[in-house]
Scaffold this active site. Structure first.
Site, PDB file in Angstrom:
ATOM      1  N   GLY A  48     -11.437  45.915  41.876  1.00 22.38           N
ATOM      2  CA  GLY A  48     -11.901  47.070  42.642  1.00 22.38           C
ATOM      3  C   GLY A  48     -12.099  46.713  44.100  1.00 22.38           C
ATOM      4  O   GLY A  48     -11.348  45.907  44.672  1.00 22.38           O
ATOM      5  N   SER A  49     -13.147  47.244  44.675  1.00 17.94           N
ATOM      6  CA  SER A  49     -13.317  47.144  46.133  1.00 17.94           C
ATOM      7  C   SER A  49     -13.564  45.728  46.638  1.00 17.94           C
ATOM      8  O   SER A  49     -13.386  45.473  47.827  1.00 17.94           O
ATOM      9  CB  SER A  49     -14.459  48.044  46.584  1.00 17.94           C
ATOM     10  OG  SER A  49     -14.169  49.383  46.228  1.00 17.94           O
TER      11      SER A  49
END
Lengths: 484, 463
Positions: free
Chosen positions: A217-218
């Site tokens: 993810g981020s």
């Protein structure tokens, strides 16, 4: 009559010759094969006859052999077993040892080649064979803090020392007690092992270094921004269009920022702001602009697509090859087929903390023979340079900003500047999110790099996010180790 | 009484020799006996040091008692069997003693003490066996007495074999119905004693009927085949062996009896056709049995494919066989040392598998020594056959020696996977009272025969 008797004598002699031969075949010619048969308990018992060396944390044993009254002579004892299970693994009477018990089995059992002279010496002095002691790099305070902070979440915490790559804490949950698998009754071991295997929480998997890896993810945006800055074409102030939605090229898929956020609300947004607020749309645009090759090469410089031996086997985190623009866009915020282990993300943070140099992660400090002479020492070693010191400094600044004014606010510690990045990764459909935090502290003189992984949405399904659950865990651990 | 007439004949014909010549054989025997008892004592001490770490005098005292009995037998022989073979008694003693040491070692591993200890029971049985041997050598002063009772011996053998089939008296152990017992105690394998009676019967019968069995018959395929009516005894013994396989479920014993008969028949008649005929019959029977009887079939499968995991794990599978082989392999060339291996991992390590236990702790070297002792024992028996002058004595000596040889081969060959495993005891070594008593009586009879051979070179049974 005597002629017949002579013949019978020859027959009897041949009968005994057969017995002499069959005994010779079994006891001499075939004996090595027979000894190595997995069903030969005698060999197994003999391996226990050796006082297996201990595994040490901060000088005290977390795995050691104590004398027992049964056939095995020694019982393997794991003090604080559940806490250190991801590090020690277990040594069962039937089946393969895992963790350091497996990775350093030859040293612990005293059969490593470097111990050959030692065993020769013992042959003449008549001493019992003993295994070597393994000293780990684990810091008991960090380990306990990470364990406590992770609480009941399914996930992992890894703390490393950025300058050396030493692993200071490695926690994986759900946990299991290695003592239950070290009992001397094979049937009970089988039963316990089967129950652990069937457990939906997969307690036997060390999530810190492998298993069914999660999309980062981020937190992967750190790699993408590093690639952008290293390319020389971009600075933190480079601007990208900032629409609310973005249609992936060549598809009908429309992506948004997390929670439909407007990412500052401007027409355009800088890379620095996009990283601080963790926006997906500008990152997707940056990813397409960089191309998958540039991102992959940057990821590989951090250690992706490489297996490590610490000496536990660390599975290779993956950034795939040959992505189209839509896939590249998704990979830029850590989705699509990007997968990472917590220790890999810790390596990314640690590299940024260490002026851009990636150190090989390492869990073992020293292996000492029973006579206390060192058999093997582990020095800090460089994996490779991932980014320049300048890029590292810039990124540190952005990560500090992310904690102080951005999406990673829950990792703040009074009086210490913390650099960090959160992540909330989707697993497709309505599966719960995977929550991340990676960072280091103190930002001006980094001592600790940390990565927190929480699977199954931390119990909140798709409503939890990295800053809500993972960042506080990291904060709690960092506070504990910084206050030591 | 023949015994009386014989001794008076001796004194009359050779009065001076007794006085002048010292008992060379007996002195040699005494020397060997001292060595044998020393080996036995050392074995027990080593077991204690290896398994216990200290010395416990109880068993040593019991063992010393046994040694006294053996010396008692030696003294008795100085009076009643002066010229008997000097090797037989020391070999029996040392084998018996090593067996006790190993059984004791297994007891220590199992934690059995007192009457639960198989070693203590084995010592008591050994005492009874040695006393039985002393009685035999004192009572039977002349083996020709046995010739008179040929058919009585045959009847006794039959009765002994049938005993385990008597309801209430017979006991089934591990599937084989070859035991008798009263209550929980005193289980006994009458078949062990039966082999002696059978040897006497075969010897007597063959000496009586040798001519018709060996001379007549038509030539066929270059061999003189027996007449149909002379085939009777062979067929009877064959049927008898097959009955043992079917009703007592004991392959080993059947093979032992039939093999004994075949060899004695061959030595007596000198006709290979008998042997070939007999073995084809037995192999045919065994083949049919292996196809129709589950337990025989299982023995063959375990033997041929022992290491197959499915057979290894099957109930009644090759687990024991493979564990025994693992034990032997663990021993290697020199063994782990007494008390320092793990023979207790193998099922029944003190009886059927004592050879595997000894091989593990004494190594190949130890097994070679034990095999050599057996060979020597058997050779002394065959020596009677070579040197003897009366046919009955010759045949009996050969038969008794061969039964020991065959028993060794069947059980040790089974353990070392030369042939399918069948339940028989290892002579003198294995735990088990009946086997001990029987083999000590065999030893006593061989001693008696060897004494006669040297004393009465010209004696011939009236034919």
């Amino acid at each position: 009559m005597n002629r017949e008797l002579k013949r019978v004598s020859i027959v009897v002699f041949l009968m005994f010759l057969t017995l002499f031969s069959s005994a010779t075949v079994i006891q001499v010619l075939q004996s090595d094969n027979l000894r190595n048969d997995a069903r030969n308990q005698r060999t197994l018992y003999d391996s226990y006859k050796v006082e297996r060396g201990p595994i040490l944390v901060g000088g005290s044993p977390v795995a050691e052999s104590v004398p027992s009254d049964d056939n095995y002579m020694f019982q393997r004892l794991y003090s604080n077993g559940t806490l250190y299970a991801p590090i020690t693994g277990f040594f069962p009477v039937n089946g393969e040892p895992t963790g350091l018990e497996g990775a350093l089995n030859s040293y612990l059992s005293g059969t490593a080649n470097s111990q050959f002279l030692d065993s020769l010496e013992r042959l003449f002095t008549g001493q019992e064979r003993k295994g070597a002691a393994v000293s780990t790099t684990i810091d008991p305070v960090a380990q306990q803090a990470a364990w406590d902070a992770l609480g009941d979440y399914t996930g992992a915490v890894v703390v490393t020392q950025p300058k050396t790559g030493r692993v200071l804490a490695m926690v994986s949950k759900p946990d299991f007690d290695p003592n239950a698998l070290a009992v001397h009754d094979g049937a009970i071991v089988d039963e316990t092992y089967a129950a652990l295997l069937a457990d939906p929480g997969d307690p036997l998997i060390n999530r810190a270094i492998g298993g069914d890896m999660n999309p980062p993810g981020s937190v992967f945006k750190l790699v993408v921004v590093a690639a952008a800055l290293e390319s020389g074409k971009y600075t933190p102030d480079s601007e990208f269009p900032n629409p609310l939605t973005f249609q992936l090229p060549g598809t009908d898929t429309v992506i948004r920022n997390s929670g439909g956020d407007d990412c500052g609300g401007g027409e355009t947004v800088t890379i620095a702001t996009a990283l601080r607020l963790s926006c997906n749309v500008p990152m997707a645009e940056l990813g397409i602009a960089l191309g998958d090759t540039a991102i992959r090469e940057q990821a590989e410089r951090f250690g992706f697509n490489t297996e490590f031996d610490i000496p536990l086997a660390v599975e290779a985190s993956t950034y795939p090859r040959g992505l189209d623009d839509a896939q590249t866009a998704m990979s830029a915020y850590g989705q699509f087929d990007v997968r990472a282990t917590p220790i890999q993300m810790a390596m990314v943070s640690a590299a940024i903390a260490n002026g851009g140099m990636v150190m090989n992660p390492n869990l073992v400090e020293l292996i000492t023979a029973p006579n206390l002479s060192p058999l093997q020492t582990f020095e800090a070693s460089e994996f490779q340079r991932a980014i320049s010191p300048e890029t590292a400094a810039t990124m540190t600044e952005m990560m500090v900003n992310g904690v102080e004014n951005g999406a990673a606010s829950n990792a703040r510690i009074d009086g210490v500047s913390v650099a960090g990045k959160t992540g909330t990764a989707e697993n497709g459909g309505d599966l719960p999110y995977t929550l991340w935090f990676t960072g280091f502290a103190p930002a001006n003189d980094p001592e600790f790099a940390i990565t927190v992984l929480i699977e199954d949405g931390g119990g909140l399904g798709q409503t939890g996010y990295g800053n809500l659950l993972a960042a506080p865990v990291a904060q709690q651990v960092l506070e504990a180790v910084l206050n030591k | 009484m023949p015994a009386v007439s014989r001794s008076s004949a001796q004194t009359a014909s050779n009065p001076v020799r007794r006085i002048r010549i010292p008992q060379k054989f007996r002195n040699l025997e005494l020397l060997l006996l001292i060595a044998a008892c020393a080996i036995n004592a050392i074995a027990i001490v080593l077991v204690q040091l290896g398994a216990l770490g200290h010395i416990d005098t109880t068993l040593i005292v019991l063992g010393a008692g046994l040694s006294l009995l053996v010396f008692g037998m030696h003294v008795a022989m100085r009076f009643v069997a002066r010229d008997a073979d000097p090797f037989i008694l020391p070999i029996a003693t040392v084998l018996n003693g090593i067996g006790i040491a190993m059984i004791y070692r297994i007891d220590l591993a199992y934690g059995d003490v007192g009457w639960a200890s198989a070693a203590v029971r084995q010592i008591v049985w050994s005492a009874m066996a040695i006393i039985a041997a002393i009685v035999v050598i004192i009572v039977i002063r002349n083996h020709r007495v046995l010739f008179r009772y040929t058919y009585v011996a045959g009847f006794i053998a039959l009765a002994l074999l049938l005993l385990p089939l008597v309801p209430g008296l017979g006991r089934e152990v591990n599937g084989a119905r070859v035991w008798i017992g009263i209550g929980e105690f005193a289980t006994f394998q009458p078949g062990e004693i039966a082999k002696i009676a059978l040897a006497v019967f075969f010897a007597g019968y063959l000496v009586r009927n040798r001519d018709s069995l060996s001379m007549v018959g038509t030539k066929f395929l270059g061999m003189r085949m027996p007449r149909m009516r002379d085939l009777g005894p062979l067929l009877v013994v064959w049927a008898f062996s097959m009955a043992v396989i079917v009703f007592q479920r004991d392959l080993g014993t059947a093979l032992l009896y039939f093999g004994l008969f075949m060899v004695m028949l061959y030595v007596a008649t000198g006709r290979l056709s008998w042997v070939l005929l007999g073995f084809s019959l037995f192999l045919g029977g065994a083949l049919v049995a292996s196809q129709t009887l589950d337990y025989v079939n299982g023995r063959f499968t375990n033997w041929l494919d022992a290491f197959n995991p499915a057979i290894y794990d099957a109930p009644g599978g090759s687990y024991q066989l493979v564990q025994g082989i693992f034990g032997l392999a663990n021993g290697g060339l020199l063994g782990t040392g007494l008390g320092q291996g793990r023979p207790d991992l193998t099922p029944v390590p003190q009886s059927d598998y004592i050879i595997a236990s000894l091989g593990e702790e004494l190594g190949l070297a130890g097994l070679f020594a034990i095999f050599a002792l057996y060979l020597l024992f058997i050779a002394r028996g065959f020596r009677i056959g070579f040197a003897g002058q009366d046919d009955f004595g010759k045949l009996l000596g050969v038969g008794l020696a061969f039964v020991v040889a065959l028993q060794c081969f069947i059980v040790i060959g089974g353990v070392t996977r030369v042939i399918p495993l069948t339940g028989l005891t290892t002579p003198f070594l294995a735990a088990g009272g009946s086997s001990l008593v029987a083999n000590w009586i065999v030893a006593a009879l061989l001693l008696r025969l060897s004494d006669t051979v040297r004393n009465q070179p010209r004696l011939v049974v009236n034919e």
